[in-house]
Scaffold this motif. Structure first.
Motif, PDB file in Angstrom:
ATOM      1  N   PHE A  85       1.114  -7.476  16.146  1.00 18.23           N
ATOM      2  CA  PHE A  85      -0.075  -8.547  16.152  1.00 18.23           C
ATOM      3  C   PHE A  85       0.065  -8.999  17.345  1.00 18.23           C
ATOM      4  CE2 PHE A  85       0.412  -8.718  11.510  1.00 18.23           C
ATOM      5  CZ  PHE A  85      -0.608  -8.008  11.166  1.00 18.23           C
ATOM      6  N   LEU A  86      -1.182  -9.488  17.898  1.00 15.16           N
ATOM      7  CA  LEU A  86      -1.518 -10.202  19.186  1.00 15.16           C
ATOM      8  C   LEU A  86      -2.091 -11.614  18.225  1.00 15.16           C
ATOM      9  CD1 LEU A  86      -1.940  -7.361  20.312  1.00 15.16           C
ATOM     10  CD2 LEU A  86      -3.216  -8.735  22.164  1.00 15.16           C
ATOM     11  N   ILE A  87      -1.940 -12.828  19.195  1.00 15.72           N
ATOM     12  CA  ILE A  87      -2.344 -14.015  18.448  1.00 15.72           C
ATOM     13  C   ILE A  87      -3.701 -14.396  19.386  1.00 15.72           C
ATOM     14  CG2 ILE A  87      -0.317 -15.056  17.749  1.00 15.72           C
ATOM     15  CD1 ILE A  87       0.121 -16.637  20.287  1.00 15.72           C
ATOM     16  N   SER A  88      -4.496 -14.997  18.564  1.00 13.04           N
ATOM     17  CA  SER A  88      -5.967 -15.285  19.274  1.00 13.04           C
ATOM     18  C   SER A  88      -6.287 -16.844  18.895  1.00 13.04           C
ATOM     19  CB  SER A  88      -6.839 -14.422  19.070  1.00 13.04           C
ATOM     20  OG  SER A  88      -7.451 -14.522  17.805  1.00 13.04           O
ATOM     21  N   HIS A  89      -7.232 -17.489  19.712  1.00 15.59           N
ATOM     22  CA  HIS A  89      -7.775 -18.594  19.189  1.00 15.59           C
ATOM     23  C   HIS A  89      -9.058 -18.553  19.794  1.00 15.59           C
ATOM     24  CE1 HIS A  89      -8.472 -22.887  18.177  1.00 15.59           C
ATOM     25  NE2 HIS A  89      -9.009 -23.019  19.423  1.00 15.59           N
ATOM     26  N   THR A  90     -10.189 -18.779  19.018  1.00 15.70           N
ATOM     27  CA  THR A  90     -11.434 -18.802  19.520  1.00 15.70           C
ATOM     28  C   THR A  90     -12.008 -20.578  19.235  1.00 15.70           C
ATOM     29  OG1 THR A  90     -12.254 -18.213  17.451  1.00 15.70           O
ATOM     30  CG2 THR A  90     -12.095 -16.455  18.982  1.00 15.70           C
ATOM     31  N   GLY A  91     -12.884 -20.858  20.215  1.00 12.69           N
ATOM     32  CA  GLY A  91     -13.352 -22.329  20.196  1.00 12.69           C
ATOM     33  C   GLY A  91     -14.923 -22.079  19.553  1.00 12.69           C
ATOM     34  N   TYR A  92     -15.578 -23.084  19.470  1.00 17.19           N
ATOM     35  CA  TYR A  92     -17.035 -23.295  19.050  1.00 17.19           C
ATOM     36  C   TYR A  92     -17.704 -22.783  20.072  1.00 17.19           C
ATOM     37  CZ  TYR A  92     -21.424 -25.304  17.394  1.00 17.19           C
ATOM     38  OH  TYR A  92     -22.698 -25.409  17.221  1.00 17.19           O
ATOM     39  N   LEU A 100     -12.218 -18.128  24.360  1.00 20.75           N
ATOM     40  CA  LEU A 100     -11.313 -17.138  23.480  1.00 20.75           C
ATOM     41  C   LEU A 100     -10.099 -16.926  24.234  1.00 20.75           C
ATOM     42  CD1 LEU A 100     -11.051 -14.590  21.844  1.00 20.75           C
ATOM     43  CD2 LEU A 100     -11.823 -13.252  23.814  1.00 20.75           C
ATOM     44  N   LEU A 101      -9.161 -17.002  23.582  1.00 18.01           N
ATOM     45  CA  LEU A 101      -7.623 -16.682  24.278  1.00 18.01           C
ATOM     46  C   LEU A 101      -7.068 -15.744  23.298  1.00 18.01           C
ATOM     47  CD1 LEU A 101      -5.327 -17.680  25.995  1.00 18.01           C
ATOM     48  CD2 LEU A 101      -4.608 -19.608  24.442  1.00 18.01           C
ATOM     49  N   VAL A 102      -6.445 -14.592  23.841  1.00 19.09           N
ATOM     50  CA  VAL A 102      -5.683 -13.469  23.071  1.00 19.09           C
ATOM     51  C   VAL A 102      -4.368 -13.278  23.930  1.00 19.09           C
ATOM     52  CG1 VAL A 102      -5.623 -11.114  22.276  1.00 19.09           C
ATOM     53  CG2 VAL A 102      -7.898 -12.398  22.689  1.00 19.09           C
ATOM     54  N   GLY A 120      -2.606 -11.089  28.699  1.00 17.63           N
ATOM     55  CA  GLY A 120      -3.416 -11.929  27.696  1.00 17.63           C
ATOM     56  C   GLY A 120      -4.880 -11.799  28.192  1.00 17.63           C
ATOM     57  N   LEU A 121      -5.801 -12.433  27.435  1.00 20.06           N
ATOM     58  CA  LEU A 121      -7.105 -12.518  27.962  1.00 20.06           C
ATOM     59  C   LEU A 121      -7.769 -13.726  27.631  1.00 20.06           C
ATOM     60  CD1 LEU A 121      -9.973 -11.162  28.410  1.00 20.06           C
ATOM     61  CD2 LEU A 121     -10.097 -10.839  25.970  1.00 20.06           C
ATOM     62  N   ILE A 122      -8.050 -14.666  28.798  1.00 21.51           N
ATOM     63  CA  ILE A 122      -8.695 -15.855  28.541  1.00 21.51           C
ATOM     64  C   ILE A 122     -10.338 -15.901  29.029  1.00 21.51           C
ATOM     65  CG2 ILE A 122      -8.661 -18.284  29.509  1.00 21.51           C
ATOM     66  CD1 ILE A 122      -5.589 -17.863  29.886  1.00 21.51           C
ATOM     67  N   MET A 123     -11.118 -16.266  27.889  1.00 20.17           N
ATOM     68  CA  MET A 123     -12.587 -16.328  28.230  1.00 20.17           C
ATOM     69  C   MET A 123     -13.028 -17.672  28.173  1.00 20.17           C
ATOM     70  SD  MET A 123     -15.412 -13.399  27.171  1.00 20.17           S
ATOM     71  CE  MET A 123     -15.299 -13.921  25.539  1.00 20.17           C
ATOM     72  N   LEU A 124     -13.638 -18.406  29.060  1.00 18.48           N
ATOM     73  CA  LEU A 124     -14.237 -19.672  28.936  1.00 18.48           C
ATOM     74  C   LEU A 124     -15.492 -19.401  29.431  1.00 18.48           C
ATOM     75  CD1 LEU A 124     -11.557 -21.790  31.219  1.00 18.48           C
ATOM     76  CD2 LEU A 124     -11.537 -21.308  28.750  1.00 18.48           C
ATOM     77  N   THR A 125     -16.358 -19.700  28.310  1.00 13.78           N
ATOM     78  CA  THR A 125     -17.642 -19.692  28.241  1.00 13.78           C
ATOM     79  C   THR A 125     -18.314 -20.656  27.602  1.00 13.78           C
ATOM     80  OG1 THR A 125     -17.827 -18.251  26.371  1.00 13.78           O
ATOM     81  CG2 THR A 125     -17.811 -17.142  28.175  1.00 13.78           C
ATOM     82  N   ASN A 126     -19.848 -20.671  27.763  1.00 11.86           N
ATOM     83  CA  ASN A 126     -20.433 -21.810  26.734  1.00 11.86           C
ATOM     84  C   ASN A 126     -21.451 -21.248  25.933  1.00 11.86           C
ATOM     85  OD1 ASN A 126     -21.483 -23.848  25.188  1.00 11.86           O
ATOM     86  ND2 ASN A 126     -21.434 -25.450  27.396  1.00 11.86           N
ATOM     87  N   ARG A 127     -21.131 -20.820  24.722  1.00  9.39           N
ATOM     88  CA  ARG A 127     -22.384 -19.939  24.003  1.00  9.39           C
ATOM     89  C   ARG A 127     -23.350 -20.871  23.650  1.00  9.39           C
ATOM     90  NH1 ARG A 127     -22.767 -20.158  18.384  1.00  9.39           N
ATOM     91  NH2 ARG A 127     -21.061 -21.381  17.427  1.00  9.39           N
ATOM     92  N   VAL A 128     -23.115 -22.137  23.805  1.00  6.88           N
ATOM     93  CA  VAL A 128     -24.278 -23.261  23.142  1.00  6.88           C
ATOM     94  C   VAL A 128     -25.092 -23.949  24.200  1.00  6.88           C
ATOM     95  CG1 VAL A 128     -22.941 -23.582  20.730  1.00  6.88           C
ATOM     96  CG2 VAL A 128     -22.600 -24.968  22.802  1.00  6.88           C
ATOM     97  N   HIS A 129     -24.989 -23.340  25.335  1.00  8.91           N
ATOM     98  CA  HIS A 129     -25.652 -23.597  26.316  1.00  8.91           C
ATOM     99  C   HIS A 129     -26.949 -22.771  26.706  1.00  8.91           C
ATOM    100  CE1 HIS A 129     -26.940 -25.946  30.012  1.00  8.91           C
ATOM    101  NE2 HIS A 129     -27.107 -24.898  30.602  1.00  8.91           N
ATOM    102  N   ASP A 179     -16.561 -10.464  19.545  1.00  9.26           N
ATOM    103  CA  ASP A 179     -15.384  -9.398  18.884  1.00  9.26           C
ATOM    104  C   ASP A 179     -15.414  -7.919  19.767  1.00  9.26           C
ATOM    105  OD1 ASP A 179     -15.209 -11.416  16.929  1.00  9.26           O
ATOM    106  OD2 ASP A 179     -16.769 -10.527  15.687  1.00  9.26           O
ATOM    107  N   GLN A 180     -16.661  -7.616  20.270  1.00  7.03           N
ATOM    108  CA  GLN A 180     -16.814  -6.328  21.163  1.00  7.03           C
ATOM    109  C   GLN A 180     -15.580  -6.364  22.424  1.00  7.03           C
ATOM    110  OE1 GLN A 180     -20.872  -5.499  21.964  1.00  7.03           O
ATOM    111  NE2 GLN A 180     -21.333  -5.141  19.778  1.00  7.03           N
ATOM    112  N   ILE A 181     -15.796  -7.735  23.078  1.00  6.43           N
ATOM    113  CA  ILE A 181     -14.741  -8.009  24.285  1.00  6.43           C
ATOM    114  C   ILE A 181     -13.345  -7.710  23.659  1.00  6.43           C
ATOM    115  CG2 ILE A 181     -14.175  -9.674  25.750  1.00  6.43           C
ATOM    116  CD1 ILE A 181     -16.985 -10.618  25.910  1.00  6.43           C
ATOM    117  N   ILE A 182     -13.088  -8.581  22.669  1.00  8.35           N
ATOM    118  CA  ILE A 182     -11.755  -8.349  21.993  1.00  8.35           C
ATOM    119  C   ILE A 182     -11.321  -6.687  21.887  1.00  8.35           C
ATOM    120  CG2 ILE A 182     -10.003  -8.830  20.065  1.00  8.35           C
ATOM    121  CD1 ILE A 182     -11.516 -11.433  19.943  1.00  8.35           C
ATOM    122  N   ALA A 183     -12.249  -6.014  21.218  1.00  6.53           N
ATOM    123  CA  ALA A 183     -11.996  -4.666  21.028  1.00  6.53           C
ATOM    124  C   ALA A 183     -12.037  -3.765  22.274  1.00  6.53           C
ATOM    125  CB  ALA A 183     -12.910  -3.925  19.902  1.00  6.53           C
ATOM    126  N   THR A 184     -12.631  -4.118  23.382  1.00  5.26           N
ATOM    127  CA  THR A 184     -12.613  -3.346  24.481  1.00  5.26           C
ATOM    128  C   THR A 184     -11.360  -3.628  25.142  1.00  5.26           C
ATOM    129  OG1 THR A 184     -14.987  -3.394  24.570  1.00  5.26           O
ATOM    130  CG2 THR A 184     -13.708  -2.992  26.794  1.00  5.26           C
TER     131      THR A 184
END
Length: 139
Positions: free
Chosen positions: A83-90, A94-96, A104-113, A126-131
């Protein structure tokens, strides 16, 4: 309306300073430092190996996709069967973290803007994590 300098998470906005579910409020460099300290040095020895093992192993005894480590969502890595560990925010952050390969993978975005209704982003995340998993398995 458009929010500037305010919490975008509705629960966080309602609970204010009493909200314990707030996500990432740090610059990328700090998240990299935290991530490296967590997987590289167990937070400078603050966490024991037993605690680290609990972070990266199923603590819920539930069948996927509800796998949870100690405080983290678990992401199965098909290449290693671990397993990898991950955390997503509202807001779309994304942090994997992959302890086995120290990456790891860190993605800082604002999906609500500028608007909160952007559920299409969640599928893309989810596609980004799979890729990421697929491309890291090829290396």
């Amino acid at each position: 309306g458009l929010l500037r300098g305010q919490v975008h998470d509705p629960k966080g906005a309602v609970l204010g300073s009493h909200c314990g579910s707030a996500g990432f409020f740090a610059p990328l460099t700090d998240l990299i430092t935290f991530s490296r300290a967590l997987v590289g040095t167990n937070l400078a020895g603050l966490l024991t190996e037993q605690t680290m093992a609990q972070l990266f192993s199923d603590q819920t005894r539930m069948v996927s996709p509800h796998l949870r480590g100690l405080g983290w969502k678990l992401v199965p890595n098909p290449a290693t069967h671990r397993f990898l560990i991950s955390h997503t925010g509202y807001t779309g952050t994304l942090l994997v973290l992959d302890r086995d390969h120290d990456r790891g993978l860190i993605m800082l975005t604002n999906r609500v803007h500028p608007r909160g209704k952007n559920n299409r982003y969640l599928d893309r995340r989810d596609q980004i994590i799979a890729t990421y998993l697929r491309e890291m398995g090829e290396n």
